[in-house]
Structure formats: C-alpha cells, structure tokens
Design a protein around this motif. Structure first.
Motif, mmCIF file in Angstrom:
data_model
loop_
_atom_site.group_PDB
_atom_site.id
_atom_site.type_symbol
_atom_site.label_atom_id
_atom_site.label_comp_id
_atom_site.label_asym_id
_atom_site.label_seq_id
_atom_site.Cartn_x
_atom_site.Cartn_y
_atom_site.Cartn_z
ATOM 1 N N ILE A 295 0.865 -1.181 0.000
ATOM 2 C CA ILE A 295 0.000 0.000 0.000
ATOM 3 C C ILE A 295 0.903 1.232 0.000
ATOM 4 C CG2 ILE A 295 -1.815 1.270 1.220
ATOM 5 C CD1 ILE A 295 -2.582 -1.339 2.607
ATOM 6 N N PHE A 296 0.901 1.962 -1.101
ATOM 7 C CA PHE A 296 1.724 3.173 -1.196
ATOM 8 C C PHE A 296 0.951 4.337 -0.574
ATOM 9 C CE2 PHE A 296 3.989 0.561 -4.209
ATOM 10 C CZ PHE A 296 5.306 0.967 -4.060
ATOM 11 N N ALA A 297 1.070 4.453 0.762
ATOM 12 C CA ALA A 297 0.369 5.524 1.470
ATOM 13 C C ALA A 297 1.230 6.781 1.405
ATOM 14 C CB ALA A 297 0.102 5.107 2.910
ATOM 15 N N THR A 298 1.199 7.419 0.251
ATOM 16 C CA THR A 298 1.966 8.657 0.079
ATOM 17 C C THR A 298 1.178 9.582 -0.823
ATOM 18 O OG1 THR A 298 4.070 9.609 -0.666
ATOM 19 C CG2 THR A 298 3.303 7.680 -1.871
ATOM 20 N N SER A 299 1.166 10.866 -0.472
ATOM 21 C CA SER A 299 0.414 11.791 -1.315
ATOM 22 C C SER A 299 1.252 12.263 -2.487
ATOM 23 C CB SER A 299 -0.096 12.980 -0.489
ATOM 24 O OG SER A 299 0.923 13.459 0.337
#
Ligand SMILES: *Cc1c(COP(=O)(O)O)cnc(C)c1O
Length: 397
Positions: free
Chosen positions: A31-35
């Motif tokens: 999960i690429f939790a980056t804005s």
C-alpha cells in the motif's frame, strides 16, 4: 506492469496482473500511502510535470497501488485503460463530465441504480444535459429515443431488482449506427460473468463497493475502456476534479479481485438453488431470476453471461404488510440495501431503494408492494433457505 502472458484466463489475470514487485521482494501488493513522490533532480521534476517523462507526481494523478488495481481490472474487462474512482457514482459522473457537454442527450434504461437517476435528473440537467428513459429490453424503444444530439446510451444488466437482461450486442450496434457510445454499468455481473466490451460496449463502469470488494468494506468505483476515451478524457476529469480512489481502498479491491471468480460462481450457484426452490412455493407469486427457464430473457442470459448471478427477487402474496412480515421473520439475513457482500442481504425495494418513485413510476418499473430482493451471499445455501423459510412461515401464522 508485471509481464502478462497473452492467453492467461480471467482467474489468472485476477491474481497476476498489475503488481510490479519492489526490490523488497514483497509477495502481496504494497500500500503506497503517500500523497506525493520525490524526484531525483530538478530536471526530473520538470520532465515529469511537462509530461516528457512518465512517472508518479502526486496521488490525485497516479499512485502505484491504485494503478495495480486499474491494470488488473482493465485486463479482466478486456479494456486498454481503467481509471479507479472514489465510488461507483464518481465513476459515472467522471464519464459524463469527460464525454458530454451542454446540449448533449443521454438515453438510459429506466431500471438503473436510484442515485444514477438523481445524477442524471437533478445534476446533469443543471448543465443542460437531458436524459430520456426507455425499457431495458425494448430495442425499438431505444432506437426511437435517440435524437441527433444523443451522445451516450447507458444501461445496467441484469436490472435491479427485476433482473431483466439487455441485449448488449444489439444495443451497442444501434449506438454505433447512430454515432453514440454505449456505457454499461457492469456492477451486478463483474467481468467474471459478463464482459460488455467484448460484446461491443465502449465503456464499462463499476461500483467496486459491491462484488469487487465482496465483503462490504470499502466504497470505490472504476471506469474501463479504450486509451483515448478513458485513459485520456475520463482520466483528465479525475486528475483535475479529484474523486480518486485511496491506496488503501485500492489494496482492498485488489484482494477482492483475487477471489472474484470463485465468489461470483458460488453466489450464482446459491442463488440458482434458492430461486428453484422459491418458484415452487405456493405463497410466492413470482420469482425474478435469469437462471430460471421461465425468465423471459433466459436464453439471452445464457448467451451473454457465464452464470446467472447472485441477485434474485420475488413477490409475496399480501403486498407490503406481508413483505415486511417476511423480512422481519428472518433471523440470519441482513436487512440492508447493500449487495455483493459475502453475507446475504434482504430488502423491500418499494419502501427503500425505490421509495422515492411515485406510484405510477413504481408501476411502470414493476416495483410492486410485495416485492422482496435478496442479494444471495456465500453462506451455505441450506442455511439461507432455512432463514427464508422462516419468512414464508410467518405468512401463514
Ligand atoms: C451501488 C451501485 C452504484 C453506485 O456505487 P457507489 O459505490 O455506491 O457509489 C452504481 N450502480 C450500481 C448498479 C450499483 O449497485
């Protein structure tokens, strides 16, 4: 994108497409939790922003977890491009904003999701886009409703809650002969049971909230189609207006896709068993289920779908009072309007999902007071039947 072997079957695509493993060697999709994303240099940043170099910039535009979901669903639907959205409704809105302008006209089947009606009738009309409604199964009606300014034909098949089936190939041919695009909401079937693009449709929309998630957890949607219409025009709307899918939701839907094929066939098997039982029960007036030989479009369903699906509806004798009594007598089934969940749900369309319709509109759409809809889940079919039997028993008490 992962290397894709040309002739993979759908169940394999559902597991193997879209994940470009990172140097960590993770097996499950991260999960690429980056804005936002970091550039190696000012020059690289400029090249990305200028569109001279592909790559991530900001998660409103692209995000690797979301892209994995998009690539996987595109492969399963047989489309070139997929754009993931925050909900099924934002998928439909993005199609309309991307492809229509003031003065354009939509022809839609009457029996569409209630909020899609609201979008067409309350919001698109504010921007000068009108919609005409026709019977899903009446090909001549579709043809008559097309005007010179018609741009989109829109339908859902099977319909909710009466499970009528549209002839996608015939309506696609009609659309193209009149210079229109056909959009199919494929929420009830998913690509496992039906692939509208292969039948001639131009665009598929999804509420991923339903079967794609499959366990009632996240709200999301998607648009699938060719690289120009979807990859550029619909993507452009998402990029600039923002109803994009979150990485966490994309990850949940990726997990949903992995088991979609197994689940859709089991939903269909359970529903078929229950429909066959219900049609012989004396207190039931009618059963609507495309898998029944008595269904008016049974042959078309066999031609167009790989299985008959998980949604059925039936009419009990005694109108609303009997329908409510039936529903309240069940003990296991969930009384909720959601569908596509592993847990079976039961609902009274006339006072919930279709409660806003006038008595005339209800009559025209076949939403009678005794109608009950069941979105058959993955519990043991005998246990679902036993619970529905409680409903039947309550009618003779
Ligand atoms: C639920 C649903 C939608 C809307 O999807 P959301 O994810 O709730 O926004 C659209 N079409 C159909 C057929 C649906 O069942």
């Amino acid at each position: 994108m992962t290397k894709q072997i040309d002739d993979w079957a759908l169940a394999t695509l559902a597991l193997r497409v879209g994940h470009d493993r990172t140097p960590e060697g993770e097996h499950s999709e991260p999960i690429f939790a980056t804005s936002s994303f970091v550039f190696k240099s000012a020059a690289e940043a400029a090249a990305r922003f200028g569109g001279d170099e592909p790559g991530n910039i900001y998660s409103r535009f692209t995000n690797p977890t979301v892209q994995a979901f998009e690539q996987r669903l595109a492969a399963m639907e047989g489309g070139d491009s997929c754009v993931a959205t925050a909900s099924g409704m934002s998928a439909i809105l993005a199609v309309c904003m991307g492809l229509l302008q003031t003065g354009d006209h939509i022809v839609s089947s009457r029996s569409i999701f209630g909020t899609t009606h609201v979008l067409f009738n309350t919001y698109l009309t504010k921007f000068g886009i009108e919609t005409s409604y026709v019977d899903l199964t009446d090909l001549a009606g579709w043809e008559e409703a097309i005007r010179p300014e018609t741009k989109l034909l829109f339908l859902e098949t099977p319909s909710n809650p009466l499970t009528e089936i549209a002839d996608i190939s015939a309506i696609a041919e009609l659309a193209h002969s009149r210079g229109c695009l056909l959009v199919v909401d494929n929420c009830f079937c998913t690509p496992v049971l039906q692939q509208p693009l292969a039948l001639g449709a131009d665009i598929v929309v999804h509420s991923a909230t339903k079967y794609i998630d499959g366990q009632g957890r996240c709200v999301g949607g998607a648009v699938v189609g060719d690289a120009k219409l979807v990859g550029e025009e619909v993507f452009g709307v998402l990029r600039s207006t923002g109803p994009t899918m979150s990485p966490f939701n994309a990850w949940t839907f990726l997990k949903g896709l992995e088991t979609l094929s197994l689940r859709m066939h089991k939903h269909s098997e359970n529903a078929a068993q229950l429909a066959n039982w219900l049609q012989n029960e004396p207190l039931i007036e009618t059963v609507h289920y495309p898998g029944l030989v008595s269904h008016p479009q049974h042959q078309l369903m066999l031609k167009q779908q790989h299985a008959s699906g998980g949604i059925l509806s039936f009419v009990v004798e005694g109108g609303q009072e009997a329908a409510w009594k039936f529903i309240d007598a069940t003990r296991m089934l969930s009384i909720t309007a959601n569908l596509g969940d592993a847990k079976t749900t039961i609902t009274h369309p006339a006072t919930t999902t279709h409660g806003r319709l006038s008595p005339e509109e209800k009559a025209m759409s076949g939403i009678s007071d005794g109608l009950i809809r069941v979105a058959v889940g993955l519990e043991d079919a005998a246990d679902i039947q036993a619970d529905l039997q409680r409903g039947l028993d309550s009618l003779v008490e």
